[in-house]
Design a protein around this motif. Structure first.
Motif, PDB file in Angstrom:
ATOM      1  N   THR A 145       0.839  -1.194   0.000  1.00  0.00           N
ATOM      2  CA  THR A 145       0.000   0.000   0.000  1.00  0.00           C
ATOM      3  C   THR A 145       0.876   1.246   0.000  1.00  0.00           C
ATOM      4  OG1 THR A 145      -1.749  -1.150   1.171  1.00  0.00           O
ATOM      5  CG2 THR A 145      -1.803   1.254   1.250  1.00  0.00           C
ATOM      6  N   VAL A 146       0.560   2.174  -0.896  1.00  0.00           N
ATOM      7  CA  VAL A 146       1.269   3.446  -1.027  1.00  0.00           C
ATOM      8  C   VAL A 146       0.261   4.552  -0.762  1.00  0.00           C
ATOM      9  CG1 VAL A 146       2.392   4.991  -2.687  1.00  0.00           C
ATOM     10  CG2 VAL A 146       2.946   2.549  -2.676  1.00  0.00           C
ATOM     11  N   THR A 147       0.552   5.398   0.224  1.00  0.00           N
ATOM     12  CA  THR A 147      -0.338   6.509   0.568  1.00  0.00           C
ATOM     13  C   THR A 147       0.407   7.821   0.356  1.00  0.00           C
ATOM     14  OG1 THR A 147      -1.412   5.110   2.219  1.00  0.00           O
ATOM     15  CG2 THR A 147      -1.791   7.491   2.383  1.00  0.00           C
ATOM     16  N   TRP A 148       0.055   8.528  -0.713  1.00  0.00           N
ATOM     17  CA  TRP A 148       0.716   9.795  -1.027  1.00  0.00           C
ATOM     18  C   TRP A 148       0.305  10.876  -0.040  1.00  0.00           C
ATOM     19  CZ3 TRP A 148       4.641  10.304  -4.322  1.00  0.00           C
ATOM     20  CH2 TRP A 148       4.844   9.290  -5.266  1.00  0.00           C
ATOM     21  N   ASP A 149       1.234  11.789   0.241  1.00  0.00           N
ATOM     22  CA  ASP A 149       0.995  12.909   1.150  1.00  0.00           C
ATOM     23  C   ASP A 149       1.689  14.124   0.559  1.00  0.00           C
ATOM     24  OD1 ASP A 149       0.932  14.805   3.167  1.00  0.00           O
ATOM     25  OD2 ASP A 149       1.606  13.450   4.736  1.00  0.00           O
ATOM     26  N   GLU A 150       0.909  15.127   0.248  1.00  0.00           N
ATOM     27  CA  GLU A 150       1.454  16.352  -0.365  1.00  0.00           C
ATOM     28  C   GLU A 150       1.732  17.437   0.671  1.00  0.00           C
ATOM     29  OE1 GLU A 150       2.318  16.235  -3.518  1.00  0.00           O
ATOM     30  OE2 GLU A 150       1.400  14.244  -3.747  1.00  0.00           O
ATOM     31  N   GLY A 151       1.804  17.083   1.944  1.00  0.00           N
ATOM     32  CA  GLY A 151       1.913  18.061   3.018  1.00  0.00           C
ATOM     33  C   GLY A 151       3.291  18.596   3.329  1.00  0.00           C
ATOM     34  N   LEU A 152       4.331  18.159   2.628  1.00  0.00           N
ATOM     35  CA  LEU A 152       5.680  18.644   2.909  1.00  0.00           C
ATOM     36  C   LEU A 152       6.153  19.506   1.739  1.00  0.00           C
ATOM     37  CD1 LEU A 152       8.168  18.641   4.765  1.00  0.00           C
ATOM     38  CD2 LEU A 152       8.953  16.585   3.550  1.00  0.00           C
ATOM     39  N   PRO A 153       6.183  20.830   1.904  1.00  0.00           N
ATOM     40  CA  PRO A 153       6.598  21.698   0.799  1.00  0.00           C
ATOM     41  C   PRO A 153       7.978  21.326   0.268  1.00  0.00           C
ATOM     42  CG  PRO A 153       5.689  22.992   2.609  1.00  0.00           C
ATOM     43  CD  PRO A 153       5.857  21.579   3.113  1.00  0.00           C
ATOM     44  N   GLY A 154       8.100  21.378  -1.061  1.00  0.00           N
ATOM     45  CA  GLY A 154       9.383  21.121  -1.703  1.00  0.00           C
ATOM     46  C   GLY A 154       9.716  19.654  -1.885  1.00  0.00           C
ATOM     47  N   HIS A 155       8.785  18.775  -1.584  1.00  0.00           N
ATOM     48  CA  HIS A 155       9.029  17.331  -1.686  1.00  0.00           C
ATOM     49  C   HIS A 155       7.807  16.602  -2.238  1.00  0.00           C
ATOM     50  CE1 HIS A 155      11.958  18.571   1.341  1.00  0.00           C
ATOM     51  NE2 HIS A 155      12.641  17.485   1.031  1.00  0.00           N
ATOM     52  N   ARG A 156       8.043  15.469  -2.849  1.00  0.00           N
ATOM     53  CA  ARG A 156       6.994  14.478  -3.110  1.00  0.00           C
ATOM     54  C   ARG A 156       7.267  13.369  -2.102  1.00  0.00           C
ATOM     55  NH1 ARG A 156       5.922  11.991  -8.316  1.00  0.00           N
ATOM     56  NH2 ARG A 156       3.876  11.783  -7.368  1.00  0.00           N
ATOM     57  N   ARG A 157       6.190  12.862  -1.505  1.00  0.00           N
ATOM     58  CA  ARG A 157       6.402  11.806  -0.521  1.00  0.00           C
ATOM     59  C   ARG A 157       5.178  10.910  -0.413  1.00  0.00           C
ATOM     60  NH1 ARG A 157       6.111  14.270   5.606  1.00  0.00           N
ATOM     61  NH2 ARG A 157       4.062  15.214   5.413  1.00  0.00           N
ATOM     62  N   PHE A 158       5.459   9.696   0.065  1.00  0.00           N
ATOM     63  CA  PHE A 158       4.383   8.772   0.399  1.00  0.00           C
ATOM     64  C   PHE A 158       4.789   7.953   1.605  1.00  0.00           C
ATOM     65  CE2 PHE A 158       6.890   6.266  -2.667  1.00  0.00           C
ATOM     66  CZ  PHE A 158       6.974   5.022  -2.059  1.00  0.00           C
ATOM     67  N   TYR A 159       3.772   7.362   2.220  1.00  0.00           N
ATOM     68  CA  TYR A 159       3.973   6.479   3.357  1.00  0.00           C
ATOM     69  C   TYR A 159       3.578   5.060   2.975  1.00  0.00           C
ATOM     70  CZ  TYR A 159       4.444  10.630   6.253  1.00  0.00           C
ATOM     71  OH  TYR A 159       4.880  11.815   6.797  1.00  0.00           O
ATOM     72  N   SER A 160       4.172   4.128   3.663  1.00  0.00           N
ATOM     73  CA  SER A 160       3.851   2.726   3.468  1.00  0.00           C
ATOM     74  C   SER A 160       4.124   2.016   4.793  1.00  0.00           C
ATOM     75  CB  SER A 160       4.710   2.143   2.337  1.00  0.00           C
ATOM     76  OG  SER A 160       4.234   0.869   1.994  1.00  0.00           O
ATOM     77  N   ARG A 161       3.949   0.712   4.806  1.00  0.00           N
ATOM     78  CA  ARG A 161       4.226  -0.096   5.993  1.00  0.00           C
ATOM     79  C   ARG A 161       5.026  -1.322   5.581  1.00  0.00           C
ATOM     80  NH1 ARG A 161       2.317   2.358  10.383  1.00  0.00           N
ATOM     81  NH2 ARG A 161       0.515   3.644   9.993  1.00  0.00           N
ATOM     82  N   ASP A 162       5.925  -1.755   6.438  1.00  0.00           N
ATOM     83  CA  ASP A 162       6.645  -2.998   6.161  1.00  0.00           C
ATOM     84  C   ASP A 162       5.728  -4.173   6.527  1.00  0.00           C
ATOM     85  OD1 ASP A 162       6.922  -3.471   8.923  1.00  0.00           O
ATOM     86  OD2 ASP A 162       9.078  -3.138   8.952  1.00  0.00           O
ATOM     87  N   PRO A 163       6.144  -5.415   6.294  1.00  0.00           N
ATOM     88  CA  PRO A 163       5.223  -6.542   6.514  1.00  0.00           C
ATOM     89  C   PRO A 163       4.821  -6.780   7.973  1.00  0.00           C
ATOM     90  CG  PRO A 163       7.388  -7.345   5.880  1.00  0.00           C
ATOM     91  CD  PRO A 163       7.414  -5.854   5.722  1.00  0.00           C
ATOM     92  N   VAL A 164       5.511  -6.147   8.914  1.00  0.00           N
ATOM     93  CA  VAL A 164       5.111  -6.295  10.317  1.00  0.00           C
ATOM     94  C   VAL A 164       4.388  -5.051  10.833  1.00  0.00           C
ATOM     95  CG1 VAL A 164       6.895  -8.024  10.790  1.00  0.00           C
ATOM     96  CG2 VAL A 164       7.386  -5.604  11.233  1.00  0.00           C
ATOM     97  N   GLY A 165       4.120  -4.095   9.939  1.00  0.00           N
ATOM     98  CA  GLY A 165       3.314  -2.928  10.285  1.00  0.00           C
ATOM     99  C   GLY A 165       4.053  -1.658  10.623  1.00  0.00           C
ATOM    100  N   ASN A 166       5.390  -1.653  10.565  1.00  0.00           N
ATOM    101  CA  ASN A 166       6.145  -0.433  10.842  1.00  0.00           C
ATOM    102  C   ASN A 166       5.939   0.583   9.727  1.00  0.00           C
ATOM    103  OD1 ASN A 166       7.516  -1.207  13.284  1.00  0.00           O
ATOM    104  ND2 ASN A 166       8.797  -2.545  12.038  1.00  0.00           N
ATOM    105  N   ARG A 167       5.751   1.834  10.111  1.00  0.00           N
ATOM    106  CA  ARG A 167       5.553   2.925   9.158  1.00  0.00           C
ATOM    107  C   ARG A 167       6.884   3.301   8.506  1.00  0.00           C
ATOM    108  NH1 ARG A 167       3.572   9.046  10.655  1.00  0.00           N
ATOM    109  NH2 ARG A 167       2.607   9.515   8.668  1.00  0.00           N
ATOM    110  N   LEU A 168       6.823   3.565   7.200  1.00  0.00           N
ATOM    111  CA  LEU A 168       7.991   4.011   6.433  1.00  0.00           C
ATOM    112  C   LEU A 168       7.590   5.225   5.610  1.00  0.00           C
ATOM    113  CD1 LEU A 168       9.137   0.543   5.056  1.00  0.00           C
ATOM    114  CD2 LEU A 168      10.095   1.747   7.022  1.00  0.00           C
ATOM    115  N   GLU A 169       8.444   6.233   5.567  1.00  0.00           N
ATOM    116  CA  GLU A 169       8.218   7.403   4.721  1.00  0.00           C
ATOM    117  C   GLU A 169       9.264   7.387   3.606  1.00  0.00           C
ATOM    118  OE1 GLU A 169       8.254  12.306   4.920  1.00  0.00           O
ATOM    119  OE2 GLU A 169       8.847  11.159   6.670  1.00  0.00           O
ATOM    120  N   PHE A 170       8.809   7.627   2.385  1.00  0.00           N
ATOM    121  CA  PHE A 170       9.691   7.729   1.216  1.00  0.00           C
ATOM    122  C   PHE A 170       9.508   9.132   0.646  1.00  0.00           C
ATOM    123  CE2 PHE A 170       8.515   3.324   1.791  1.00  0.00           C
ATOM    124  CZ  PHE A 170       9.721   2.674   1.695  1.00  0.00           C
ATOM    125  N   LEU A 171      10.604   9.844   0.430  1.00  0.00           N
ATOM    126  CA  LEU A 171      10.487  11.199  -0.064  1.00  0.00           C
ATOM    127  C   LEU A 171      11.582  11.550  -1.052  1.00  0.00           C
ATOM    128  CD1 LEU A 171      11.668  13.742   2.607  1.00  0.00           C
ATOM    129  CD2 LEU A 171      11.709  11.321   3.061  1.00  0.00           C
TER     130      LEU A 171
END
Length: 120
Positions: free
Chosen positions: A90-116
């Motif tokens: 699952t990829v959840t895009w978030d446009e809330g950080l000025p100057g960046h494109r980013r999305f959040y995801s989770r690893d297979p055990v549920g830890n949150r990961l941010e990619f930017l």
């Protein structure tokens, strides 16, 4: 004087190492780094890619990190997101950080990961 972050430690439940290897190596494209024998007996996995080092340690009373997370910088974020989505992540895009494109995801055990990726 601080000079860099050596690694980010995250937690995982006992027995999850095969899932972690599949995700961090197979999906994210990282490689598994060997743990020193004295630490290997504790379980868990270490992963690396470029200057990124993530250590996943076994925690008996594991609860996934739902807010705390590493922010992982990506080059070609759209293609990277498509790659994850094609693998069922699952990829959840978030446009809330000025100057960046980013999305959040989770690893297979549920830890949150941010990619930017910074915008040019």
């Amino acid at each position: 004087m601080l000079t860099a972050i050596d690694h980010v430690q995250m937690a995982a439940p006992s027995g999850s190492e095969p899932q972690l290897r599949e995700f961090y190596c197979g999906v994210l494209g990282m490689r598994e780094a060997p743990k020193p024998p004295v630490l290997a007996v504790r379980g868990g996995c270490w992963f690396e890619a470029g200057g990124v080092r993530l250590h996943l340690g076994i925690e008996e009373d594991f609860r996934p990190a739902r807010k705390a997370h590493p922010g992982l910088r990506v080059r070609g974020i759209s293609a990277f997101a498509e790659r994850l989505a094609a693998r069922g992540v699952t990829v959840t895009w978030d446009e809330g950080l000025p100057g960046h494109r980013r999305f959040y995801s989770r690893d297979p055990v549920g830890n949150r990961l941010e990619f930017l990726e910074p915008l040019a």
